[in-house]
Design a protein around this motif. Structure first.
Motif, mmCIF file in Angstrom:
data_model
loop_
_atom_site.group_PDB
_atom_site.id
_atom_site.type_symbol
_atom_site.label_atom_id
_atom_site.label_comp_id
_atom_site.label_asym_id
_atom_site.label_seq_id
_atom_site.Cartn_x
_atom_site.Cartn_y
_atom_site.Cartn_z
ATOM 1 N N ASN A 169 35.343 9.121 50.557
ATOM 2 C CA ASN A 169 34.365 8.883 51.236
ATOM 3 C C ASN A 169 33.670 7.232 50.853
ATOM 4 O OD1 ASN A 169 33.962 11.399 52.547
ATOM 5 N ND2 ASN A 169 32.327 11.841 51.416
ATOM 6 N N THR A 217 32.411 16.268 52.306
ATOM 7 C CA THR A 217 33.892 15.879 52.164
ATOM 8 C C THR A 217 34.636 16.448 53.282
ATOM 9 O OG1 THR A 217 34.062 18.083 50.845
ATOM 10 C CG2 THR A 217 33.787 16.368 49.710
ATOM 11 N N TYR A 263 39.995 12.709 52.656
ATOM 12 C CA TYR A 263 39.177 12.553 51.364
ATOM 13 C C TYR A 263 39.920 12.356 50.135
ATOM 14 C CZ TYR A 263 35.556 13.618 47.972
ATOM 15 O OH TYR A 263 34.808 13.540 46.583
ATOM 16 N N THR A 280 39.943 16.036 57.167
ATOM 17 C CA THR A 280 39.072 15.053 56.306
ATOM 18 C C THR A 280 39.021 15.685 54.830
ATOM 19 O OG1 THR A 280 37.730 14.589 58.120
ATOM 20 C CG2 THR A 280 36.893 13.871 55.897
ATOM 21 N N ASN A 283 35.209 4.710 52.724
ATOM 22 C CA ASN A 283 35.496 4.227 54.080
ATOM 23 C C ASN A 283 36.224 2.911 53.846
ATOM 24 O OD1 ASN A 283 34.558 6.241 55.637
ATOM 25 N ND2 ASN A 283 32.249 5.527 55.335
ATOM 26 N N SER A 285 33.298 6.735 63.905
ATOM 27 C CA SER A 285 31.927 7.083 63.468
ATOM 28 C C SER A 285 31.042 6.693 64.387
ATOM 29 C CB SER A 285 31.678 6.822 62.029
ATOM 30 O OG SER A 285 30.424 6.947 61.798
ATOM 31 N N THR A 342 26.130 13.921 54.382
ATOM 32 C CA THR A 342 27.390 13.519 53.812
ATOM 33 C C THR A 342 28.146 14.652 52.976
ATOM 34 O OG1 THR A 342 26.567 11.302 53.506
ATOM 35 C CG2 THR A 342 28.370 12.130 51.905
ATOM 36 N N ARG A 372 42.357 7.144 61.416
ATOM 37 C CA ARG A 372 41.237 8.059 61.439
ATOM 38 C C ARG A 372 40.673 8.356 62.926
ATOM 39 N NH1 ARG A 372 37.202 8.997 57.488
ATOM 40 N NH2 ARG A 372 37.925 7.246 56.265
ATOM 41 N N GLY A 400 32.818 13.137 55.812
ATOM 42 C CA GLY A 400 32.341 11.915 55.585
ATOM 43 C C GLY A 400 30.963 11.618 55.427
ATOM 44 N N THR A 401 30.579 10.089 55.187
ATOM 45 C CA THR A 401 29.277 9.815 54.902
ATOM 46 C C THR A 401 28.338 9.336 56.138
ATOM 47 O OG1 THR A 401 30.040 7.449 54.876
ATOM 48 C CG2 THR A 401 29.944 8.596 52.799
#
Length: 718
Positions: free
Chosen positions: A582, A61, A577, A572, A584, A307, A59, A592, A64-65
């Protein structure tokens, strides 16, 4: 007394082989780990232990996660395999003649058993290796679906279903619908590998895109079956639970139902035109509807989110690179030198090529003639040998449909065109062929299926005459409908070939004319040769990525993905961000996803265009040299730009060829007799032609009555 000659320099073949073995070891380890992840994905171990740990470690910045973990375990390993494959193939090209295959090895004999053909209804002719991998892939899908359903159904009880106001079977249907989609994603992840023509992955395992089309067909049917079941189950669930309004929902974040429905609709339209009956009768419908894959994929990404879509990214990413490189090549006009129009409604086209362009026998090339159709590209098997004919590429076009009929009319008219614009993509084919391991090659062809064998025979002539290597004898068994089709045999030898070469190659031809009882007494029709007026803007066919094309392809794959990561990381970190943090849940998933697609395309365009332009200058210099050497086109008169003489084919090579031909009228070849009577220790059996002929030869070779027969079905295009 002369001093003894100096010892030869030490061969680098041993080091090269060690490097290739090391690369292959890493590739096998990476692919093994990649497949193991697919096995573990439906388990609680993966979902509750591995995935949370990976996401916690990746994870940031910048990605993302969820994105970093997906890149690390699903995208990066496959792209690394593709890059390593480029290096492996580059080393293979450099050591092309470092070693000669030896016969009789125990390992080869064991492998030959697995390569024996089998007839499977619905799959056609498959080897035991192909069947084993197909069954393992089906087992992977069944394992995933069974594990998903077992674990999820265990959590669904009448009490838990009642809390959401659903019946037990409704809750299970909802869960089953989701799991069908997840399993469909596995097949989708592999769908584009077989149709990536310039792939560096397929050649690692001795495959070509042309021969792998059947895998694409199998995967396509599996994908659409699972996705259709996925959609129907959800529609049924929404209807029975009075939530049909879910069909028109497009959530700002998360899953978009409308996008999924549009993706499925595009896929169904594409799928419907792929079935053999429709594809054969209306090929153009199949061709144009197949471009719906673009909408299918875009809406798929919008449906599941970028993702999760990155799990399926590697195959599509490599396909996009290949497609853009093909686009760059197709923009260039190529120099068409001449055409020969045969009496059997067949045309041979001869293109100029650079000496640096190398291809293997049985390769294909896609051809576009704008004066016939600006959109249609048709594949044709190359009949020339890049070693024997270093400055020319030849293909044969048989009148089979509207496009080829228009080309034939254009060239066979009393006043043919003096110039024909054309563009090509390719050549594409195996990185190497290994016919020398056999004592005898039996080539069985029906009609137009003879075309790939012409290139093999010419390559064997080069191997024996120039490299001075022992070549196998060749028995060519060809079946034709009419005696006019026999003129195709005159194209086996290049015009410049010496008569002695055909005897040294040990060629015997058994030609069967099935619809005529005896030779016709009609006057022999002549062959028209047309020389085309050159255009300074047309260039010889040259390798689009230069001499070290595999190294350049590896550079494109790695650099384009790095460019994409840099752009996405900056986007991002400094745009998404600050808005989403993060979570979502704030920044729209569709926006995105579209930005990711955009930057993915930008990365490919930047990397591939840079390499293309870098090599373009070198190709241009060689093109000028070739045009200077060629000079003017052969002339029939001082004021003529094309030579259009009605004459027999050049007689010198053909007179020697006729001594090797036995023509049989009014009968079909007894393939069992031809094959079972062969006493050589290793007989390579190559077949190309109608399905019935291919199946007959496959059944003979798989019967186990002759252990020396080694079957190979060759695809062809013309």
């Amino acid at each position: 007394m002369d001093p003894p000659p100096p010892p030869p320099p030490p061969s680098h073949g041993g080091k090269t082989m060690m490097m290739r073995a090391a690369i292959m070891g890493v590739v096998v380890a990476l692919l093994g780990g990649y497949l193991f992840l697919w096995v573990m994905m439906p388990t609680n171990t993966y979902k509750q232990s591995w995935l949370p740990y990976l996401r916690a470690q990746t994870t940031s910045t910048y990605f993302g996660t969820n994105q970093g973990a997906t890149y690390l375990v699903f995208t990066f390993p496959v792209l690394l395999v593709a890059v390593l494959g480029c290096l492996y193939l580059h080393l293979s090209n450099k050591s092309k003649y470092d070693h000669i295959h030896t016969k009789g090895e125990n390992g080869e004999r064991r492998l030959a058993i697995w390569k024996r053909p089998m007839m499977i209804k619905g799959l056609g002719i498959v080897s035991r290796i192909e069947l084993a991998f197909f069954l393992m892939f089906i087992a992977l899908l069944v394992w995933n679906l069974a594990t998903y359903l077992h674990l999820s159904f265990a959590k669904i009880t009448p009490t838990s279903a009642a809390k959401t106001g659903e019946k037990l079977w409704d809750a299970r249907l909802d869960t089953a619908a989701l799991r069908l989609g997840l399993v469909g994603n596995i097949a989708l992840s592999f769908l584009f590998f077989p149709v990536t023509r310039g792939s560096s992955v397929l050649p690692l395992f001795g495959l070509t895109s042309e021969a792998s089309v059947k895998y694409h067909i199998w995967l396509g049917h599996i994908v659409m079956t699972l996705f259709t079941a996925h959609g129907l189950c959800y529609i049924t669930f929404w209807a029975t639970t009075h939530q049909i309004s879910q069909m028109v929902k497009w959530e700002k974040t998360g899953i978009s139902n409308v996008a999924g429905e549009l993706s499925l609709l595009a896929g169904l339209m594409l799928w419907g035109a792929t079935f053999p009956r429709i594809r054969r009768k209306t090929f153009e419908l199949f061709f144009y509807t197949h471009h719906l894959y673009i909408l299918f994929l875009i809406f798929f990404v919008l449906h599941v989110g970028i993702s999760y879509a990155c799990i399926m990214l590697p195959g599509f990413f490599l396909f996009m690179i290949d497609r853009y490189i093909r686009f760059l090549q197709s923009r260039r006009g190529v120099r068409l030198l001449s055409a020969r129009v045969l009496p059997c409604q067949t045309v041979e086209l001869n293109f100029s090529k650079s000496k640096g362009l190398s291809y293997s026998p049985t390769s294909i090339m896609f051809l576009n003639v704008p004066s016939i159709s600006k959109l249609q590209w048709h594949p044709f098997t190359i009949t020339s040998s890049s070693n024997l004919e270093s400055d020319k590429v030849s293909v044969i076009v048989k009148v089979e449909g509207s496009w080829s009929n228009k080309l034939h009319r254009l060239l066979s008219s009393p006043s043919p065109v003096d110039r024909l614009e054309a563009s090509v993509e390719g050549p594409y084919g195996p990185t190497s062929t290994d016919f020398l391991r056999h004592d005898l090659l039996v080539m069985v062809s029906g009609g137009s299926g003879i075309t790939p064998f012409i290139s093999i025979i010419r390559e064997l002539i080069y191997t024996g005459e120039t490299l001075k290597l022992k070549t196998p004898k060749v028995l060519l068994i060809s079946a034709f409908k009419n005696s006019t089709d026999l003129t195709i045999l005159d194209l086996i030898l290049p015009i410049s070939g010496a008569p002695s070469e055909i005897f040294k190659s040990g060629l015997q031809i058994e030609a069967y004319v099935t619809r005529e009882k005896q030779p016709t007494t009609q006057e022999t029709k002549t062959v028209r040769t047309i020389w085309f007026k050159p255009n300074p803007s047309d260039a010889p066919i040259s390798p689009i990525l230069g001499q070290n094309n595999w190294l350049w392809l590896g550079a494109i794959i790695s650099s384009s993905f790095i460019i994409y990561l840099i752009f996405i990381g900056i986007l991002t970190r400094y745009y998404i961000y600050p808005i989403d943090h993060n979570t979502n849940t704030i920044y729209p998933s569709a926006s995105r996803a579209l930005l990711h697609i955009l930057f993915l395309c930008i990365g490919i365009i930047i990397a591939a265009t840079t390499v293309f332009l870098w090599n373009k200058s070198g190709n241009a210099r060689e093109s000028v040299q070739i045009q200077n050497l060629e000079g003017a086109t052969p002339q029939a008169s001082p004021n003529s730009w094309y030579y259009n003489a009605d004459r027999e084919l050049e007689s010198l090579p053909q007179q020697s060829l006729s001594q090797s031909i036995n023509v049989h009228y009014g009968e079909r070849p007894d393939l069992k007799r031809f094959l079972f009577e062969r006493k050589e220790s290793s007989v390579g059996v190559l077949v190309c032609g109608p399905n019935k002929m291919r199946h007959e030869v496959a059944n003979i070779c798989s019967s186990g009555l002759a252990a020396n027969l080694h079957f190979e079905s060759i695809s062809f295009s013309w």
